[in-house]
Enzyme design. Structure first.
Site, mmCIF file in Angstrom:
data_model
loop_
_atom_site.group_PDB
_atom_site.id
_atom_site.type_symbol
_atom_site.label_atom_id
_atom_site.label_comp_id
_atom_site.label_asym_id
_atom_site.label_seq_id
_atom_site.Cartn_x
_atom_site.Cartn_y
_atom_site.Cartn_z
ATOM 1 N N ASP A 6 0.853 -1.184 0.000
ATOM 2 C CA ASP A 6 0.000 0.000 0.000
ATOM 3 C C ASP A 6 0.896 1.243 0.000
ATOM 4 O OD1 ASP A 6 -2.101 1.834 0.292
ATOM 5 O OD2 ASP A 6 -2.064 1.667 2.476
ATOM 6 N N GLY A 8 1.258 4.956 0.233
ATOM 7 C CA GLY A 8 0.574 6.164 0.662
ATOM 8 C C GLY A 8 1.463 7.381 0.506
ATOM 9 N N ASN A 9 0.910 8.553 0.758
ATOM 10 C CA ASN A 9 1.674 9.788 0.608
ATOM 11 C C ASN A 9 2.809 9.904 1.618
ATOM 12 O OD1 ASN A 9 0.274 11.361 -1.558
ATOM 13 N ND2 ASN A 9 -1.468 11.023 -0.213
ATOM 14 N N ASN A 11 3.796 7.007 4.009
ATOM 15 C CA ASN A 11 4.468 5.722 4.202
ATOM 16 C C ASN A 11 4.021 4.695 3.164
ATOM 17 O OD1 ASN A 11 5.956 6.253 6.729
ATOM 18 N ND2 ASN A 11 3.921 6.436 7.636
ATOM 19 N N VAL A 13 3.398 0.571 3.051
ATOM 20 C CA VAL A 13 3.261 -0.630 3.884
ATOM 21 C C VAL A 13 3.449 -1.861 3.007
ATOM 22 C CG1 VAL A 13 1.738 -1.959 5.387
ATOM 23 C CG2 VAL A 13 1.692 0.543 5.470
ATOM 24 N N GLY A 107 -9.349 7.839 -4.721
ATOM 25 C CA GLY A 107 -8.069 7.228 -4.378
ATOM 26 C C GLY A 107 -8.207 5.738 -4.147
ATOM 27 N N ALA A 108 -7.187 4.990 -4.569
ATOM 28 C CA ALA A 108 -7.228 3.533 -4.446
ATOM 29 C C ALA A 108 -7.406 3.096 -2.995
ATOM 30 C CB ALA A 108 -5.950 2.931 -5.019
ATOM 31 N N ASP A 109 -6.722 3.778 -2.076
ATOM 32 C CA ASP A 109 -6.800 3.382 -0.668
ATOM 33 C C ASP A 109 -8.214 3.534 -0.121
ATOM 34 O OD1 ASP A 109 -6.593 6.143 -0.980
ATOM 35 O OD2 ASP A 109 -5.360 6.435 0.803
ATOM 36 N N THR A 132 -2.325 10.921 5.880
ATOM 37 C CA THR A 132 -1.817 12.232 5.485
ATOM 38 C C THR A 132 -2.967 13.219 5.393
ATOM 39 O OG1 THR A 132 -0.076 11.128 4.225
ATOM 40 C CG2 THR A 132 -0.457 13.463 3.758
#
Length: 254
Positions: A6, A8-9, A11, A13, A107-109, A132
């Site tokens: 994953d 992210g802006n 971090n 993971v 967003g995908a997340d 974020t």
């Protein structure tokens, strides 16, 4: 074994899944990191857990940072010898209707969190991600993604406050004993903690009023436990929501 990533802006993971989540690690998002650097870092961590890289047979990648994708996809293809399934946004067909104006903007997340939470709870939901940005995603009782809310993230707001005011400094985000601070540090901590608690409660209350239906509120992200202590409107904290979503999507696509 599945490697779920994953991006992210703040971090990235990395999680290893084999039925359930066996191990996971996070690293700061850096668009200049190379595929070789990812290999050195991740291989060492895997072997520390007694896992050999050759055990990884599949990979799935979710990203909201397109510039970071190339190096990670190259790492997966060059070192793990598999082709990653890439989840880039709301245009991905997960069997969940996306009812916003332009699904490609999602967003995908956020889509993955909504998909994972719906598969687990099968009811109307509000999913809050303390990342974020602080995002609120709304899923109907019929399992439709109906929209959401995006607010500046807590750490982002704190950094903006520190940068814009010459006499203010960075402080740890903790739950103050009192709302009224008797010093600059206490006042800032109170503002960021209780201010965001008010934001969270206000948005949840307005979403529920607008939807007019019973809704379960699920929180995820690093600061979710801290803020769930402050309000009874958050029903549960789910740390692994995004990774479980990626695992579910991989199984579905498979």
């Amino acid at each position: 074994m599945l490697l779920a990533i994953d991006i992210g802006n703040t971090n990235i993971v990395f999680a290893l899944c084999n039925g359930d989540i066996k191990a996971q690690w996070r690293i700061k998002t850096d668009m200049h990191r190379t595929s070789d650097e990812y290999a050195v870092w991740l291989y060492a961590l895997m072997r520390e857990k007694g896992i050999e890289p050759a055990q990884v047979t599949d990979a799935i990648l979710s990203s909201v940072v397109p510039d970071a994708n190339f190096a990670i996809k190259t790492f997966i293809r060059s070192y793990l010898k598999c082709d990653p399934l890439v989840i880039a946004g709301g245009e991905v067909d997960l069997g969940m209707k996306v009812l916003i104006d332009n699904p490609r903007e999602l967003g995908a997340d956020r889509l993955i969190n909504a998909f994972a939470a719906w598969n687990e709870h099968k009811q109307a939901l509000i999913i809050i991600d303390f990342g974020t940005a602080t995002t609120f995603d709304v899923v109907s009782a019929q399992g439709e993604y109906v929209g959401g809310v995006i607010a500046p993230g807590i750490n982002l707001s704190m950094e903006a406050l520190r940068a814009a005011a010459a006499k203010l400094h960075g402080v740890a985000i903790v739950r103050p004993q009192k709302v009224i601070g008797t010093g600059t540090t206490g006042a800032m901590q109170s503002g960021i903690y209780y201010g965001y608690t008010g934001l969270v409660e206000g948005i949840i209350t307005r979403i529920k009023a607008e939807r007019g239906e019973a809704m379960k509120v699920v929180a995820t992200g690093g600061l979710a436990p801290l803020y769930s202590e402050a309000t009874k409107l958050i029903d549960m904290v789910d740390h692994d929501l995004t990774i479980r979503g990626l695992r579910l999507i991989h199984a579905r696509k498979k």
